[in-house]
Write an enzyme that holds these catalytic residues in place. Structure first.
Site, PDB file in Angstrom:
ATOM      1  N   CYS A  35      -8.757 -12.968 -23.497  1.00 59.35           N
ATOM      2  CA  CYS A  35      -8.804 -14.258 -22.798  1.00 59.35           C
ATOM      3  C   CYS A  35      -8.159 -15.362 -23.625  1.00 59.35           C
ATOM      4  CB  CYS A  35     -10.238 -14.628 -22.453  1.00 59.35           C
ATOM      5  SG  CYS A  35     -11.279 -14.853 -23.903  1.00 59.35           S
ATOM      6  N   ASP A  37      -9.529 -17.040 -26.024  1.00 60.04           N
ATOM      7  CA  ASP A  37     -10.471 -18.055 -26.490  1.00 60.04           C
ATOM      8  C   ASP A  37     -10.710 -17.919 -27.997  1.00 60.04           C
ATOM      9  OD1 ASP A  37     -10.577 -18.828 -23.930  1.00 60.04           O
ATOM     10  OD2 ASP A  37     -12.606 -18.153 -23.511  1.00 60.04           O
ATOM     11  N   CYS A  60     -13.840 -20.906 -22.669  1.00 61.75           N
ATOM     12  CA  CYS A  60     -14.452 -21.075 -21.361  1.00 61.75           C
ATOM     13  C   CYS A  60     -15.849 -21.700 -21.470  1.00 61.75           C
ATOM     14  CB  CYS A  60     -14.553 -19.724 -20.671  1.00 61.75           C
ATOM     15  SG  CYS A  60     -15.802 -18.680 -21.427  1.00 61.75           S
ATOM     16  N   CYS A 104     -18.254 -13.481 -24.046  1.00 63.84           N
ATOM     17  CA  CYS A 104     -18.226 -14.842 -24.581  1.00 63.84           C
ATOM     18  C   CYS A 104     -19.354 -15.024 -25.604  1.00 63.84           C
ATOM     19  CB  CYS A 104     -18.368 -15.861 -23.459  1.00 63.84           C
ATOM     20  SG  CYS A 104     -17.361 -15.490 -22.005  1.00 63.84           S
TER      21      CYS A 104
HETATM   22 FE1  FES Z   1     -13.216 -15.469 -23.191  1.00 59.08          FE
HETATM   23 FE2  FES Z   1     -15.287 -16.666 -22.273  1.00 59.08          FE
HETATM   24  S1  FES Z   1     -13.625 -15.951 -21.121  1.00 59.08           S
HETATM   25  S2  FES Z   1     -14.801 -16.256 -24.334  1.00 59.08           S
END
Ligand code: FES
Length: 127
Positions: A35, A37, A60, A104
């Protein structure tokens, strides 16, 4: 049923312990390649107690809520207790996360582990 619990929404909207600790004793940065992040944790440790913890999360809503809750769970706790914090405990404290958002909370666990490893490494060097 709402996708996110009240607690997730609260910690997302009003995240606790956001920021940087300039003279941190341990810093950990982790990311999720899928993702994209990124989460960074800063720890201030005195006498084996997490005196302060701050985070920066570029991610997110669940990642922000997870980092916020994780910092609350380890603040004031002994290092050993912080080491055993699991992503499951973070998700439970948030009253759950959707299954596809569990990664996450893993990021929060990993960021804390990484900051604690950095702390141990620095301590090893300093003594
Ligand atoms: Fe990747 Fe939440 S979508 S940490």
């Amino acid at each position: 049923m709402a996708l996110y619990s009240e607690k997730v929404m609260d910690h997302f909207r009003n995240p606790r312990n956001v920021g940087v600790i300039e003279d941190a004793d341990g810093i950990g940065e982790v990311g999720n390649a899928r993702c994209g992040d990124i989460m960074k944790m800063y720890l201030k440790i005195e006498d084996d107690i997490i005196k302060d913890v701050k985070f920066e999360t570029f991610g997110c809503a669940s990642a922000i809520a997870s980092s916020s809750m994780a910092t609350e769970l380890i603040k004031g706790k002994p290092v050993r207790e912080a080491m055993s914090l699991t992503n499951k405990a973070v998700a439970e404290a948030l009253d759950g996360l959707p299954a596809y958002k569990m990664h996450c909370s893993v990021l929060a666990e990993e960021a804390i582990q990484s900051a604690l490893e950095d702390y141990e490494k620095r301590r090893g060097k300093g003594e």
